[in-house]
Design an enzyme around this catalytic site. Sequence first.
Site, PDB file in Angstrom:
ATOM      1  N   SER A 104     -10.547  -2.187  -3.186  1.00  0.00           N
ATOM      2  CA  SER A 104     -10.731  -1.342  -4.367  1.00  0.00           C
ATOM      3  C   SER A 104     -11.029   0.117  -4.042  1.00  0.00           C
ATOM      4  CB  SER A 104     -11.867  -1.893  -5.232  1.00  0.00           C
ATOM      5  OG  SER A 104     -13.114  -1.720  -4.588  1.00  0.00           O
ATOM      6  N   LYS A 159     -18.404   2.218  -5.337  1.00  0.00           N
ATOM      7  CA  LYS A 159     -17.476   3.003  -6.152  1.00  0.00           C
ATOM      8  C   LYS A 159     -17.754   4.484  -5.919  1.00  0.00           C
ATOM      9  CE  LYS A 159     -15.801  -0.659  -8.135  1.00  0.00           C
ATOM     10  NZ  LYS A 159     -14.486  -1.153  -7.695  1.00  0.00           N
TER      11      LYS A 159
END
Length: 304
Positions: free
Chosen positions: A75, A146
């Site tokens: 990701s 993230k």
Amino acid sequence: MDTEAKHTERDRSSSPDAGEEEEGSRSVRASRLLRGARLAGISWRRAGALGLVCTVLVLLFSHFVVQPFQIPSSSMEPTLQVGDRLLVNKLAYGSGSGPQRGDVVVFDGTGSFVREGVAENPVSAVTRGALAALGLAEPAETDFVKRVVGVGGDRVVCCDRGGRVEVNGVPVEESYLHPDDVPSEVPFDIVVPQGTLWVMGDHRSNSRDSRDHLGEPGGGMVPVDKVIGRADWIGWPVGRWTGLEGTDVFSRVPDRVPDDYVPDSGAQESGVPDSGVPKSGVPDSGVPKSGVPEPGRTPGGAHG
């Protein structure tokens, strides 16, 4: 002559003094062996104690200063690869400072990305936690990595006529994105509440991030106090040793939204409906039209 020589040799080997000397040498050897065994036992105990102390110190260092995290998903590609061991700086946000736009952070997603009340077996949780603290196991299912795109007070809009994310009215050229991705296929227009973060993965088409939780309680925002630390280094594998330098793509973004700001949204002109998220950052009741996750996304983590 021969008889006398043999007799003398026999007498010499069987004399009392010779027997005592042999017996004494055996006692000395036995004593030395016993003393060696005792010393070996002491050495093993000392080695075990030293190993235990070192392990405790490493765990304390990992808990309070720098903790390794294993990357299990794609990701955050290309910035982070599957199998990378991050070194997360837990002291990065001390003295009142907080995450900045562009920082890569590891956070506990409980209550924002993962619903509350997901329990783990206590024994396996302790074991996994200890191994994860040493970088030998994947992190908990509630831990994510993230990039911060918006901080408290920011208005984040996607996308403008050029297909870029706008933060406080300034389009951002996100050079860190995966080369096969666009900034987002899901349009959104949100204001980040104070004390929270809007976070997204660098591999946008393969990242479950704030966009996927728009219609849930919290609206996809991550509370700042859930941030574990900032990812500052890649410590493993050896060929990937590097520091994660900050990005300057947000350098032109002002601290607040201009009063006269009007989104340059090509999405709305092309017939894509607005996100349904008011400027307060709190979604309307129900799932906003733009809050439907992209099909085919896979869960990510520190995690996806």
